[in-house]
Design a protein around this motif. Structure first.
Motif, PDB file in Angstrom:
ATOM      1  N   LEU A 230      29.293  27.710  31.324  1.00  0.00           N
ATOM      2  CA  LEU A 230      30.053  28.821  30.750  1.00  0.00           C
ATOM      3  C   LEU A 230      29.288  30.142  30.843  1.00  0.00           C
ATOM      4  N   LEU A 231      27.990  30.101  30.514  1.00  0.00           N
ATOM      5  CA  LEU A 231      27.201  31.327  30.562  1.00  0.00           C
ATOM      6  C   LEU A 231      27.106  31.879  31.975  1.00  0.00           C
ATOM      7  N   THR A 232      26.938  30.998  32.939  1.00  0.00           N
ATOM      8  CA  THR A 232      26.856  31.452  34.330  1.00  0.00           C
ATOM      9  C   THR A 232      28.135  32.147  34.746  1.00  0.00           C
ATOM     10  N   SER A 233      29.267  31.551  34.386  1.00  0.00           N
ATOM     11  CA  SER A 233      30.548  32.138  34.772  1.00  0.00           C
ATOM     12  C   SER A 233      30.865  33.395  33.973  1.00  0.00           C
ATOM     13  N   ILE A 234      30.533  33.393  32.671  1.00  0.00           N
ATOM     14  CA  ILE A 234      30.832  34.543  31.828  1.00  0.00           C
ATOM     15  C   ILE A 234      30.008  35.761  32.239  1.00  0.00           C
ATOM     16  N   ARG A 235      28.743  35.548  32.570  1.00  0.00           N
ATOM     17  CA  ARG A 235      27.869  36.669  32.916  1.00  0.00           C
ATOM     18  C   ARG A 235      28.157  37.240  34.299  1.00  0.00           C
ATOM     19  N   ASP A 236      28.845  36.485  35.104  1.00  0.00           N
ATOM     20  CA  ASP A 236      29.220  36.959  36.441  1.00  0.00           C
ATOM     21  C   ASP A 236      30.497  37.794  36.313  1.00  0.00           C
ATOM     22  N   ARG A 237      30.409  39.102  36.595  1.00  0.00           N
ATOM     23  CA  ARG A 237      31.564  39.990  36.429  1.00  0.00           C
ATOM     24  C   ARG A 237      32.716  39.588  37.333  1.00  0.00           C
ATOM     25  N   GLU A 238      32.415  38.923  38.418  1.00  0.00           N
ATOM     26  CA  GLU A 238      33.468  38.455  39.316  1.00  0.00           C
ATOM     27  C   GLU A 238      33.653  36.945  39.229  1.00  0.00           C
ATOM     28  N   GLY A 239      33.115  36.344  38.165  1.00  0.00           N
ATOM     29  CA  GLY A 239      33.198  34.899  38.016  1.00  0.00           C
ATOM     30  C   GLY A 239      34.600  34.422  37.668  1.00  0.00           C
ATOM     31  N   ALA A 240      34.777  33.092  37.735  1.00  0.00           N
ATOM     32  CA  ALA A 240      36.102  32.502  37.545  1.00  0.00           C
ATOM     33  C   ALA A 240      36.636  32.746  36.135  1.00  0.00           C
ATOM     34  N   VAL A 241      35.761  32.661  35.127  1.00  0.00           N
ATOM     35  CA  VAL A 241      36.225  32.816  33.739  1.00  0.00           C
ATOM     36  C   VAL A 241      36.726  34.237  33.496  1.00  0.00           C
ATOM     37  N   ARG A 242      35.942  35.233  33.923  1.00  0.00           N
ATOM     38  CA  ARG A 242      36.367  36.624  33.707  1.00  0.00           C
ATOM     39  C   ARG A 242      37.620  36.953  34.514  1.00  0.00           C
ATOM     40  N   GLN A 243      37.674  36.457  35.727  1.00  0.00           N
ATOM     41  CA  GLN A 243      38.850  36.735  36.539  1.00  0.00           C
ATOM     42  C   GLN A 243      40.094  36.088  35.944  1.00  0.00           C
ATOM     43  N   ARG A 244      39.929  34.879  35.399  1.00  0.00           N
ATOM     44  CA  ARG A 244      41.053  34.206  34.769  1.00  0.00           C
ATOM     45  C   ARG A 244      41.491  34.951  33.515  1.00  0.00           C
ATOM     46  N   LEU A 245      40.531  35.364  32.701  1.00  0.00           N
ATOM     47  CA  LEU A 245      40.870  36.140  31.509  1.00  0.00           C
ATOM     48  C   LEU A 245      41.579  37.435  31.873  1.00  0.00           C
ATOM     49  N   LEU A 246      41.104  38.097  32.917  1.00  0.00           N
ATOM     50  CA  LEU A 246      41.709  39.355  33.335  1.00  0.00           C
ATOM     51  C   LEU A 246      43.138  39.128  33.823  1.00  0.00           C
ATOM     52  N   ALA A 247      43.342  38.053  34.578  1.00  0.00           N
ATOM     53  CA  ALA A 247      44.689  37.750  35.072  1.00  0.00           C
ATOM     54  C   ALA A 247      45.642  37.444  33.913  1.00  0.00           C
ATOM     55  N   GLU A 248      45.169  36.666  32.936  1.00  0.00           N
ATOM     56  CA  GLU A 248      46.019  36.339  31.788  1.00  0.00           C
ATOM     57  C   GLU A 248      46.308  37.581  30.961  1.00  0.00           C
ATOM     58  N   LEU A 249      45.327  38.459  30.821  1.00  0.00           N
ATOM     59  CA  LEU A 249      45.534  39.683  30.054  1.00  0.00           C
ATOM     60  C   LEU A 249      46.535  40.599  30.748  1.00  0.00           C
ATOM     61  N   ASN A 250      46.438  40.710  32.058  1.00  0.00           N
ATOM     62  CA  ASN A 250      47.396  41.534  32.809  1.00  0.00           C
ATOM     63  C   ASN A 250      48.812  40.961  32.701  1.00  0.00           C
ATOM     64  N   ALA A 251      48.918  39.620  32.789  1.00  0.00           N
ATOM     65  CA  ALA A 251      50.234  38.997  32.655  1.00  0.00           C
ATOM     66  C   ALA A 251      50.810  39.224  31.262  1.00  0.00           C
ATOM     67  N   PHE A 252      49.959  39.121  30.251  1.00  0.00           N
ATOM     68  CA  PHE A 252      50.412  39.352  28.879  1.00  0.00           C
ATOM     69  C   PHE A 252      50.843  40.803  28.691  1.00  0.00           C
ATOM     70  N   SER A 253      50.090  41.731  29.267  1.00  0.00           N
ATOM     71  CA  SER A 253      50.442  43.146  29.173  1.00  0.00           C
ATOM     72  C   SER A 253      51.790  43.414  29.830  1.00  0.00           C
ATOM     73  N   GLN A 254      52.027  42.800  30.971  1.00  0.00           N
ATOM     74  CA  GLN A 254      53.311  43.002  31.660  1.00  0.00           C
ATOM     75  C   GLN A 254      54.460  42.444  30.837  1.00  0.00           C
ATOM     76  N   ARG A 255      54.249  41.278  30.218  1.00  0.00           N
ATOM     77  CA  ARG A 255      55.290  40.703  29.371  1.00  0.00           C
ATOM     78  C   ARG A 255      55.580  41.599  28.176  1.00  0.00           C
ATOM     79  N   LEU A 256      54.526  42.179  27.600  1.00  0.00           N
ATOM     80  CA  LEU A 256      54.736  43.078  26.467  1.00  0.00           C
ATOM     81  C   LEU A 256      55.572  44.286  26.872  1.00  0.00           C
ATOM     82  N   ARG A 257      55.355  44.779  28.067  1.00  0.00           N
ATOM     83  CA  ARG A 257      56.088  45.970  28.501  1.00  0.00           C
ATOM     84  C   ARG A 257      57.530  45.649  28.877  1.00  0.00           C
ATOM     85  N   GLU A 258      57.791  44.421  29.340  1.00  0.00           N
ATOM     86  CA  GLU A 258      59.108  44.086  29.855  1.00  0.00           C
ATOM     87  C   GLU A 258      59.969  43.276  28.896  1.00  0.00           C
ATOM     88  N   ASP A 259      59.355  42.557  27.989  1.00  0.00           N
ATOM     89  CA  ASP A 259      60.092  41.628  27.126  1.00  0.00           C
ATOM     90  C   ASP A 259      60.260  42.243  25.731  1.00  0.00           C
TER      91      ASP A 259
END
Length: 428
Positions: free
Chosen positions: A319-348
């Motif tokens: 977890l630490l390896t992935s979290i500390r990597d700015r382009e790691g899988a965990v951060r990218q997944r969190l960013l994708a989920e946050l963007n999807a949630f933001s889009q839903r908030l704007r449209e729904d």
């Protein structure tokens, strides 16, 4: 602001204000006091200059006289809020120092009755459109990235704070005693019964058969070697080879039959055995006792803590390896989920409405449960203040505006004096 204490009672005089802001307030207060006093002195000069004169100057004299009365009366009223006018202990003066506790209680009740009511709170939260604002704010990639970075940094710090002894204490003092108290047989029996009822185990059986068939197909030599090691020493090698070869063919064919036939007798036998085990775990006391004994043996094994720590270390490192990597899988997944949630908030719109209602309900719950404690802070804080210093500080904040009362009293008094003088002449 930070406060210290003298003895056991904090004093407002020890509150550290913003020197720059206080100096600006002090200058504003002095300026308005000067204006108010200047108007009073002007009215006094006009009164003296027009004393005993008639006609137009009589009106001026009457207006100046009334202006002085109004200015002095309002000076007395404003001053009486914070101290005794001219140092004289006139009744009902110096109200703030004397009655600060009652004023604090009144302020507490005012806030509670007018700001912490359910309808007021609910309307303000709904009007704030929190979800819509959040959706718009998260739509900016920089903001979304900031949220992910902050959450990742906090998670990394939290993971770094958890030491091996913490995990060991959690396992030995919390999990193991809880597992020891909880009967395992009913849980296993119920779970196994549900698995059999929904045929969930068939997928696992199919996977095992596929892997077994693949291994037998790809490793005939290994299969033969395992069997030859257990063959009698006196058996001829050619006979061993023929027997092991034949056994390999039969084992491969048997696994294929089980794999390809969903109603094979071996599958039915496995289902029957698992069903009987589930029934015994729920109803047969000897089976339940054996399950509990097995559970206790596993929990007593020292490897339990070691394994838990090893699993935690591996998971934390990943977890630490992935979290500390700015382009790691965990951060990218969190960013994708946050963007999807933001889009839903704007449209729904329905989602926004649900979230706003939930925010309003949560706020109302907090206000109803803790509102009284929050407003009590007003009273308890004011009760700890030194009376004279509290009056000085309050006057510094509101005294400039209060000087307008004196100015208005001077002007309005003069106008009323002129009007009274005119009425006196008309009726005289």
């Amino acid at each position: 602001m930070a406060a210290t204490t003298t003895g056991s009672t904090p004093s407002l005089s020890l509150i550290t204000p913003d020197p720059g802001a206080d100096e600006a307030r002090r200058r504003g207060l002095r300026r308005m006091r000067t204006v108010a006093v200047g108007l009073l002195l002007l009215a006094a000069c006009v009164y003296v200059a027009t004393l005993g004169r008639d006609g137009f100057w009589g009106f001026v004299n009457a207006g100046a006289e009334a202006s002085m009365v109004g200015a002095i009366a309002d000076w007395f009223a404003v001053t009486a809020l914070f101290k005794h006018p001219l140092g004289l202990p006139v009744p009902h003066t110096a109200l703030v120092p004397k009655r600060k506790d009652e004023l604090g209680k009144g302020l507490e009740e005012f806030v509670g009755e007018n700001f912490l009511q359910e309808e007021v709170v609910r309307d303000r939260v709904r009007a704030a459109r929190i979800s819509a604002r959040m959706g718009g704010w998260l739509a900016d990639p920089a903001n979304a990235r900031r949220v992910v970075d902050e959450a990742s940094d906090v998670a990394a710090i939290a993971l770094g704070k958890v030491r091996d002894e913490h995990v060991a204490d959690l396992v030995t003092q919390a999990l193991v005693p809880r597992f020891r108290e909880e009967p395992i047989a009913p849980l296993l029996g119920s779970t196994l019964m549900e698995v059999l009822r929904d045929d969930l185990h068939h997928g696992l059986v199919d996977l095992a058969l596929d892997e077994m068939h693949r291994w037998l197909l790809e490793n005939p030599e290994t299969f033969s070697q395992v069997l030859e090691e257990r063959a009698p020493w006196w058996a001829p090698p050619r006979l061993n080879e023929a027997v092991t070869s034949r056994l390999h063919v039969q084992a491969l064919a048997w696994v294929e039959d089980i794999r390809d036939d969903p109603r094979h007798r071996a599958r039915e036998a496995l289902d029957s055995m698992l069903g009987q085990l589930a029934h015994d775990l729920l109803n047969d006391q000897p089976t339940r006792d054996r399950a509990e004994a097995l559970k206790n043996r596993l929990l007593d094994h020292p490897q339990v803590v070691t394994t838990a720590i090893s699993l935690w270390k591996a998971m934390r490192a990943a977890l630490l390896t992935s979290i500390r990597d700015r382009e790691g899988a965990v951060r990218q997944r969190l960013l994708a989920e946050l963007n999807a949630f933001s889009q839903r908030l704007r449209e729904d719109a329905a989602l926004r409405d649900r979230l706003d209602r939930a925010a309003a309900d949560l706020t109302v719950f907090v206000v109803e449960r803790y509102g009284a404690e929050v407003t009590t802070v007003i009273t308890s804080t004011i009760e700890r203040w030194d009376g004279k210093e509290a009056a000085r500080r309050i006057e510094l904040h509101v005294g400039r505006d209060l000087q307008f009362i004196r100015i208005n009293g001077t002007i309005v008094g003069g106008l009323v004096g002129v009007l009274i003088h005119a009425v006196t002449l008309l009726t005289g």
